[in-house]
Structures are given as C-alpha cells and as structure tokens.
Design a protein around this motif. Structure first.
Motif, mmCIF file in Angstrom:
data_model
loop_
_atom_site.group_PDB
_atom_site.id
_atom_site.type_symbol
_atom_site.label_atom_id
_atom_site.label_comp_id
_atom_site.label_asym_id
_atom_site.label_seq_id
_atom_site.Cartn_x
_atom_site.Cartn_y
_atom_site.Cartn_z
ATOM 1 N N ILE A 111 0.835 -1.204 0.000
ATOM 2 C CA ILE A 111 0.000 0.000 0.000
ATOM 3 C C ILE A 111 0.872 1.256 0.000
ATOM 4 O O ILE A 111 0.596 2.222 -0.720
ATOM 5 N N ALA A 112 1.947 1.235 0.806
ATOM 6 C CA ALA A 112 2.835 2.400 0.868
ATOM 7 C C ALA A 112 3.525 2.638 -0.471
ATOM 8 O O ALA A 112 3.583 3.768 -0.966
ATOM 9 N N ILE A 113 4.033 1.571 -1.093
ATOM 10 C CA ILE A 113 4.700 1.716 -2.391
ATOM 11 C C ILE A 113 3.703 2.155 -3.463
ATOM 12 O O ILE A 113 3.993 3.016 -4.298
ATOM 13 N N GLY A 114 2.503 1.550 -3.432
ATOM 14 C CA GLY A 114 1.482 1.938 -4.398
ATOM 15 C C GLY A 114 1.077 3.397 -4.256
ATOM 16 O O GLY A 114 0.870 4.098 -5.258
ATOM 17 N N PHE A 115 1.006 3.876 -3.009
ATOM 18 C CA PHE A 115 0.636 5.279 -2.791
ATOM 19 C C PHE A 115 1.706 6.217 -3.342
ATOM 20 O O PHE A 115 1.391 7.257 -3.915
ATOM 21 N N VAL A 116 2.986 5.828 -3.182
ATOM 22 C CA VAL A 116 4.064 6.670 -3.700
ATOM 23 C C VAL A 116 3.940 6.827 -5.210
ATOM 24 O O VAL A 116 4.151 7.914 -5.765
ATOM 25 N N TYR A 117 3.579 5.741 -5.904
ATOM 26 C CA TYR A 117 3.460 5.805 -7.356
ATOM 27 C C TYR A 117 2.155 6.453 -7.801
ATOM 28 O O TYR A 117 2.106 7.118 -8.844
ATOM 29 N N LEU A 118 1.091 6.255 -7.031
ATOM 30 C CA LEU A 118 -0.214 6.768 -7.448
ATOM 31 C C LEU A 118 -0.444 8.215 -7.044
ATOM 32 O O LEU A 118 -1.286 8.897 -7.646
ATOM 33 N N LEU A 122 -2.928 10.884 -8.885
ATOM 34 C CA LEU A 122 -4.133 11.362 -8.213
ATOM 35 C C LEU A 122 -4.104 12.880 -8.066
ATOM 36 O O LEU A 122 -5.135 13.551 -8.251
ATOM 37 N N PHE A 123 -2.932 13.429 -7.760
ATOM 38 C CA PHE A 123 -2.807 14.875 -7.614
ATOM 39 C C PHE A 123 -3.121 15.577 -8.933
ATOM 40 O O PHE A 123 -3.865 16.573 -8.962
ATOM 41 N N MET A 124 -2.557 15.075 -10.036
ATOM 42 C CA MET A 124 -2.815 15.683 -11.343
ATOM 43 C C MET A 124 -4.285 15.571 -11.729
ATOM 44 O O MET A 124 -4.892 16.534 -12.215
#
Length: 311
Positions: free
Chosen positions: A37-44, A48-50
């Motif tokens: 989840i932590a690694i996925g959040f770093v990539y996503l 998501l911000f854009m």
C-alpha cells in the motif's frame, strides 16, 4: 490438563499470527500489505494529484480549504487543453510516430534475437558483444553523426528518420529488445524445432509457426516499452522532424507559448493556471495508460498460451 489446554491455545495463536510451514501468518501478511500500500501510494500520488487538480477551477486552486475534492468538476480546463494541444491531429501524429517504428522495431528485434539464439555462425559472440555495447553508448555521442547522415540523404523532417533505424535493428533501445528476445528464444525447448524439422518445416517456417506464437509475452513487452520510448522521445523528434511532424510531449513542452497564441493576453479567459497545465499532462499520458491496461490483459493471456512444462 489446564497446562495442556493453555499450550494448545498458545500454539493456535502463534500459528495465526506468525504462520506455520508454508502458511503465512497474520503479522507477515499485514507487513506485506502495508508495504504494498505504501509503495502503491508513492506511485499513485502524482497521478491522483494531477487528476484531482485538473478538474479544479481557479477559485478552487486559490482556496486553501480545498485540497482533494473540487467544489465542482470544472471541465473547461480540458476543453482549453484540447484546443492548445490541437489534440486530435497531434494524437494521430504521435500514434504514427510511436506506433510504426515500435512495430517495425519489434519485428526486427525478434528476428535478430532469434538468429543469435538458435543459429551458429562465424564471429557470433563478437557481434553479440558489439550489439550490446551499442546499448551503453550515450545517444548524445551518435546524435550529430546520425543527424548529418539523415541530412545528407534528405530524410530530415520525415518519419523515415525513425523507421529506417527501427527496421535495421538500430532503433531506440534496440539492443535491450534484442537481448530480451535472445533470452526468450534460448529458453525454447529444442524438441519443438526438431519436431517441426521432422515434419519438413524450414527455418523460416519454424520461426513464424513455432517461435513467434510462443514469444507472444516477449513481443508484447518489447512493443509496449518501444512504443512508450518513442512516444516520450522529444529530443530526437524535435531534432529530426523540425516543424513537419510533432508529438504530444513536444506540444506539452511548449504549452505556455501555445496557450498565449490560442488565448492572447487580455482576451476573456486568457489566464493560464496550473489546472489547465495538469489537464494537458493528463491528456498526454492518457493514451499510454489505456495502452498499458489493454496490453496487460493480453500479456496475461499470452503467458497462459505460451506456458511450457519442464522438458
């Protein structure tokens, strides 16, 4: 009796938390899931911000109370980005610039990789090493000689500057793709070729009737990466194509200047903000995301079809 029951209960708790044998316990699974989840959040997070900010109006952008949820879905940002990028025409050119060389490079890399993997010929090892060396040579070293060569033959300003190297196995990162096919075809069981030879098949027929169907996963991987690299290659595209051809990443680089031409300063709605730029970025990478999800499905099916039991 009480001690035995306590020991059994403790063993059950320990098995549940830490697992036993090949079964993973709750603690191990929790740690793995948290890491994923932590690694996925770093990539996503950047995506998501854009995506969120591209739907924000100017009022939402300057409102410090609004972070992740826009007050309204402001689609005017995408409308302006489409106009500035000349999206339809530029997208067609980008697909042509990235797709055709990627397809030709996949074919040539597959043929070359198969030749290195399944045939013996003089100076094979030397040629293979020289081919790999081309991967580590910085492109800045060969850029100017290649440019002068294309200029001498009158190829500048056309897609042929990408097509000819791709056909000859000298496209973007071709050495890496040849190595991928080489490793894949080396692992192909010899009995399949021997059976085809017994049936009277020649080398060419064995290649396209036996080797190519088995190499579907490698073909998809090579095409996908080649397509992405050609899609994002702005430096060589700007150098070779000039004003004759363009691609979406090139148009995104000059987004501000193009925006000022389409919406001159002083005209209604001429103010450029980050939301419009992010909308342009989303439009630029959206085709790649779609391509990835489509080929991901075919990749899984290709692995199932090409699965080989131990020989």
């Amino acid at each position: 009796m009480w001690k035995k029951q306590t020991l059994v209960a403790a063993n059950k708790v320990r098995k549940l938390l830490f697992g036993m044998g090949e079964n993973d316990g709750f603690v191990f699974k929790a740690v793995v899931y948290l890491l994923l989840i932590a690694i996925g959040f770093v990539y996503l997070y950047p995506m998501l911000f854009m995506l969120v900010n591209s739907f924000m109006s100017l009022d939402d952008l300057v409102n410090s109370m609004i972070k992740w949820i826009p007050s309204t879905l402001y689609v005017e940002n995408y409308s302006r980005a489409l106009n500035v990028l000349h999206y339809r025409d530029t997208l067609m050119q980008t697909i042509m610039v990235a797709g055709l060389p990627a397809l030709l490079q996949t074919i040539s890399a597959g043929i070359i990789g198969y030749g290195f993997a399944r045939f013996e010929f003089p100076c094979k090892k030397i040629l293979f090493v020289l081919m790999l060396i081309t991967f580590v040579i910085p492109p800045q070293i060969t850029m100017m000689p290649t440019y002068l060569l294309f200029k001498q033959y009158g190829l500048l300003g056309s897609l042929e500057t990408f097509i000819y190297p791709a056909i000859l196995g000298q496209g973007l990162k071709s050495a890496l793709f040849i190595l991928i096919f080489y490793q894949f075809f080396r692992s192909m069981p010899d009995v399949l070729e021997e059976a085809a030879e017994i049936d009277g098949a020649g080398s060419f027929k064995i290649f396209y009737r036996v080797a190519v169907p088995m190499a579907v996963p490698a073909i998809i991987i090579v095409f996908l990466f080649s397509f992405v690299w050609y899609w994002n290659e702005t430096y060589l595209a700007g150098l070779y194509f000039g004003n004759e051809l363009t691609i979406l990443p090139l148009e995104l680089q000059k987004f501000t200047d193009s925006y000022n031409k389409v919406y001159p300063p002083g005209s209604p709605g001429s103010q450029l903000n980050e939301a419009i730029k992010l909308a342009g970025t989303i439009l630029t990478i959206a085709p790649l995301l779609i391509l990835y999800f489509v080929l991901q499905r075919w990749f899984v099916e290709g692995v199932d079809r090409a699965g080989i039991t131990g020989e």
